[in-house]
Design an enzyme around this catalytic site. Structure first.
Site, short mmCIF file in Angstrom:
data_model
loop_
_atom_site.label_atom_id
_atom_site.label_comp_id
_atom_site.label_asym_id
_atom_site.label_seq_id
_atom_site.Cartn_x
_atom_site.Cartn_y
_atom_site.Cartn_z
CE LYS A 488 14.68 -10.32 5.24
NZ LYS A 488 15.28 -10.67 3.97
NE ARG A 586 19.15 -7.50 -2.01
CZ ARG A 586 18.19 -8.15 -1.34
NH1 ARG A 586 16.98 -7.62 -1.24
NH2 ARG A 586 18.41 -9.31 -0.78
CE1 TYR A 714 -9.72 15.06 8.53
CE2 TYR A 714 -8.84 12.82 8.63
CZ TYR A 714 -8.96 14.10 9.17
OH TYR A 714 -8.33 14.41 10.34
CG MET A 763 -1.98 9.58 12.15
SD MET A 763 -1.22 10.98 12.96
CE MET A 763 -1.00 12.12 11.62
C1 LIG Z 1 14.86 -11.83 3.44
C2 LIG Z 1 15.82 -12.73 2.84
C3 LIG Z 1 15.55 -14.12 2.78
C4 LIG Z 1 14.25 -14.73 3.20
O1 LIG Z 1 13.30 -14.67 2.17
P1 LIG Z 1 11.83 -15.21 2.35
O2 LIG Z 1 11.22 -15.09 1.02
O3 LIG Z 1 11.19 -14.35 3.36
O4 LIG Z 1 11.94 -16.61 2.80
C5 LIG Z 1 16.54 -14.94 2.33
N1 LIG Z 1 17.73 -14.44 1.89
C6 LIG Z 1 18.00 -13.12 1.92
C7 LIG Z 1 19.33 -12.66 1.43
C8 LIG Z 1 17.06 -12.22 2.38
O5 LIG Z 1 17.33 -10.92 2.37
#
Ligand SMILES: *Cc1c(COP(=O)(O)O)cnc(C)c1O
Length: 819
Positions: A488, A586, A714, A763
């Protein structure tokens, strides 16, 4: 090329094996150790090695590809179905591989250099190859093939066409060198250096040294520097010795090192009672030592100092890794033009074959130097067929004679200039292009035309390190548990198909993304793994189905909505993943919603529950271990209930990266590996077995002297009461370099020195204080790597590494390396 052929009888004798021979006439010239990388199957011998996966389980796949000779160690392995294949049954397949190679080695009595040490092995090997090539026909290990498997495979390539060999040996624990010494049997030994750091696998530094020296036990000549052997008490190997040193007595004693301009250094040395000198085209410390080792070797081999100096000055730096970059017209370009021989060509073609993102694969190949035989190009033909190359662009007077009838699209050019002048006629478009040319062909010019210009801030991704990390977790969890790799958020900032291709090649079981779009991008780039989508939006269900993505179902609403779409499309048994809320709060079904969920799923023909999962909220933190245990028990209870209700079983998964390392009980049938892949797992603290995957690098645009009392940047926050020197570098908060790192909170590396930021981060740029450091405009600046760690930056910013990594903006180009 003209490799010796081994008969079935010879092999049986060397292995001391029980042989099951169905084809007496079989002959062997190629060793195969990886089912994913097969060459020359008809004359190949496959070793069922027991490393992470048991090689026996790949035999049927390898057989299908035409291999008919196998070395196995499992007496219960059924060979009945492979009627026309030969099997050699041995005690240990790795030992059989090694003894075959050792036996092959003993047929040749030309000089063999063996190189070991903590660093620099591959560079010294490649440079010696450059230096000694004019009068020797040298066989050397490809890339950094120096392991228990890499060494026998390299040494096997010796044949009578060569008259000199150079092999490197690397070890990770006590006891390994003896095996490698028997195979390489160097007549000349080179110890590059001994690293300071304590190495896992060795009791002490002394043990590490004496283990490494075992390589040289039978050598006639041993080349080394005394400074690395202070801790060693035993007798040194080698009938003859040649030492080198800086400012200490030695056969080659460097007495002065001087900078010539911004590229060259002059070395002055004492040798046989007189002063000699050499010029080397490098400025960094590591290259300096490696060059001195090569210098010492040339002198020890009897070269005149004058000749050695002429050759050293022409040394060429080597990029040892394959580089994968974005090219023009939606192409991907793999640049590998530092050396060209059959073994490095085979390695590069394997990497080309892994790339699924474009429909076509093109190889641009020059003459293969040194040897001029039809056989070489015959082998190239085999390789191209095996590695699915669609188009060959051949460059050179020799190669174009042999490749005209190759079974792919072929285009011929007499020289690189010819190709360049007709570049546009080649119509590069939506394909992966591998550039593989000998030095003299100057393929850099083709590479320039093919690749997009890069903004000078780049995120380098080391695919070997990622592979290492994956293998680390694989060996932790064993073979019974599947792996879902979390890709992801652009693989935590590291890339999409580039990472997915590697994961697929390494046979992970599942990929997971957050949104449908991310999954679609992977499908379009050719990924065929199952992909779970964690936040499926009702509007994306059509897309999800069209691209065979698998949604996470986390509520009754989502379940109903997805069901509607399945009904409309007349689909059944669609794989879905049920998310349970065991405490994260969640997404997911709570315990009290299970009955309703089960009533909806029971007898439901539209969907098939592929997996049931939940997420740990603090798997890395000992403070919350009680809560984690509760989550695990609740997960077991709820998933059991679902199994009973459904009447069929499914994959259960709960553990993220630190869950895998800290909670073996939470691994179930699958784990979800995320940040650990990218080299970070807070469960390990300072002693991590993981390797750093990403390095962020930028460069210096301008250097200035600041008068005492002036300020930088700045709001006048970068105060320099005593004045000094600053460098402006090409990275700012728009690239993901957080403003919280201004005013000295952030550190960067310039020529090996850690320097602070000064003033606010802008930036697109920021300033660093390089007072007292010898740097130049254009110099590379490291923002993070294995020295300045992402973890340290995160701590400084009061956040977590996840945020730092995913915050690197998309305008920062990604470059992938693979050895
Ligand atoms: C991102 C995620 C993981 C992976 O977690 P890590 O700590 O990066 O290994 C596993 N399960 C879910 C549901 C996630 O969203």
């Amino acid at each position: 090329m003209n490799h010796l052929l081994y008969s079935v009888e010879e092999l049986t004798e060397i292995f001391n094996a029980r042989a099951f021979v169905r084809d007496r006439g079989s002959v062997i010239r190629t060793l195969l150790t990886d089912s994913r990388k097969l060459n020359d199957p008809a004359k190949g011998l496959f070793f069922a090695l027991k490393s992470r996966r048991d090689g026996h389980s790949f035999i049927s796949e390898v057989y299908k590809q035409g291999v008919r000779n196998f070395v196995i160690s499992d007496p219960d392995f059924s060979i009945l179905q492979f009627k026309d294949a030969n099997f050699f049954l041995v005690q240990d397949t790795l030992m059989a591989l090694q003894s075959l190679s050792a036996s092959h080695r003993s047929r040749y009595d030309y000089p063999v250099i063996g190189i070991t040490g903590s660093n620099g092995k591959t560079i010294v090997k490649e440079w010696l190859y450059q230096l000694l090539s004019p009068e020797n026909n040298i066989i050397r290990s490809p890339k950094s093939f120096n392991s228990q498997i890499g060494v026998p495979v390299s040494v096997w390539e010796m044949n009578e066409e060569y008259d000199f060999a150079i092999f490197e040996a690397g070890i990770s624990k006590s006891g390994e060198m003896e095996n490698l010494a028997k195979i390489i049997r160097p007549t000349i030994g080179i110890l590059t250096n001994i690293g300071e750091a304590h190495q896992i696998g060795f009791e002490s530094n002394e043990e590490k040294i004496s283990e490494k020296l075992k390589l040289f036990e039978l050598a006639d000549l041993f080349i080394y520097s005394g400074k690395y052997l202070h801790e060693f008490q035993g007798t040194l190997p080698g009938e003859n010795k040649f030492t080198w040193s800086f400012y200490e007595k030695a056969d080659l004693e460097i007495i002065k090192v001087e900078s010539l301009d911004n590229k060259f250094q002059v070395l002055l040395a004492q040798y046989l009672g007189r002063e000699i000198q050499a010029i080397i085209p490098f400025k960094d410390q590591a290259s300096l030592e490696n060059a001195v080792i090569c210098w010492a070797t040339m002198l020890a081999l009897g070269y005149e100092p004058g000749e050695a100096s002429i050759r050293l000055e022409k040394l060429i730096p080597i990029g040892m890794r394959l580089e994968l970059k974005n090219g023009i017209n939606n192409c991907s370009v793999i640049d590998d033009s530092y050396s060209l021989d059959l073994s490095s060509l085979a390695i590069a073609l394997d990497f080309l074959k892994q790339q699924n993102q474009h429909p076509r694969r093109t190889l641009i190949l020059s003459d293969i130097p040194g040897v001029d035989s039809e056989l070489v190009y015959e082998k190239v033909r085999h390789l191209l067929v095996n590695k699915s190359v669609d188009r060959l662009i051949a460059v050179g007077e020799k190669i174009i004679k042999y490749v005209t009838d190759f079974p792919c699209e072929v285009e011929l050019f007499k020289s690189t200039e010819d190709l360049l002048s007709q570049f546009s006629s080649l119509k590069f478009q939506n394909e992966t292009v591998l550039l593989k040319g000998a030095r003299t062909f100057g393929f850099e010019d083709i590479s320039q035309l093919l690749t997009q210009k890069v903004h000078e801030t780049v995120l380098e991704i080391n695919l070997n390190a990622l592979e290492h990390n994956l293998n680390y977790y694989k060996s932790e969890i064993g073979t019974g548990t599947k792996i879902m790799a979390m890709v992801k958020a652009f693989s935590y900032g590291s890339g999409s198909f580039e990472i997915a291709n590697l994961l697929e090649f390494n046979k992970v079981d599942y990929l997971a993304v957050a949104y449908a779009d991310e999954g679609v991008a992977l499908r379009k780039a050719g990924s065929s793994l199952p992909i779970m989508v964690m936040s499926p939006d009702a509007r994306a269900f059509d897309t999800i189905i069209k691209h065979e993505l698998e949604p996470e179902i986390y509520s009754v609403r989502v379940l109903n909505e997805f069901e509607e779409v399945l009904k409309l499309k007349n689909l059944s048994n669609y794989p879905v993943h049920i998310k349970l809320d065991t405490g994260m709060h969640r997404l997911g079904f709570m315990e009290e919603e299970l009955d309703q969920l089960l009533s909806l799923l029971n007898g439901n023909k539209l969907m098939h529950v592929q997996s049931v999962f939940s997420h740990l909220v603090a798997s890395e933190d000992p403070e919350h271990d009680d809560f984690t245990s509760q989550q695990i028990s609740l997960f077991i209870k709820l998933s059991d209930k679902i199994r009973e209700g459904l009447g069929y079983s499914f994959i259960r998964h709960l553990a993220n990266s630190s869950g895998i390392s800290r909670w073996p009980d939470a691994r179930f049938e699958m784990v979800r590996l995320g940040i650990g892949l990218y080299g970070i797992d807070s469960a390990f603290g300072n002693k991590s077995p993981l390797q750093t995957v990403t390095s962020l690098k930028t460069s210096i645009s301008q250097i200035k002297k600041i008068p005492a009392g002036d300020t930088v940047g700045y709001s006048r926050e970068g105060k320099m009461p005593d004045g000094g020197t600053i460098a402006t570098v090409k990275i700012g908060y728009a690239d993901g370099y957080n403003r919280g790192l201004g005013n000295g909170k952030g550190k960067m590396l310039v020529r090996g020195n850690i320097v602070p930021t000064i003033g606010k981060i802008c930036m697109d740029m920021c300033m660093i204080d390089i007072t007292g450091i010898n740097a130049e405009e254009g110099d590379e600046v490291v923002v993070f790597n294995d020295v300045i760690r992402v973890e340290d930056i995160a701590k400084q910013l009061n956040t977590i590494p996840y945020e730092v990594l995913t915050g690197i903006s998309q305008r920062v180009k990604r470059i992938y390396y693979y050895e």
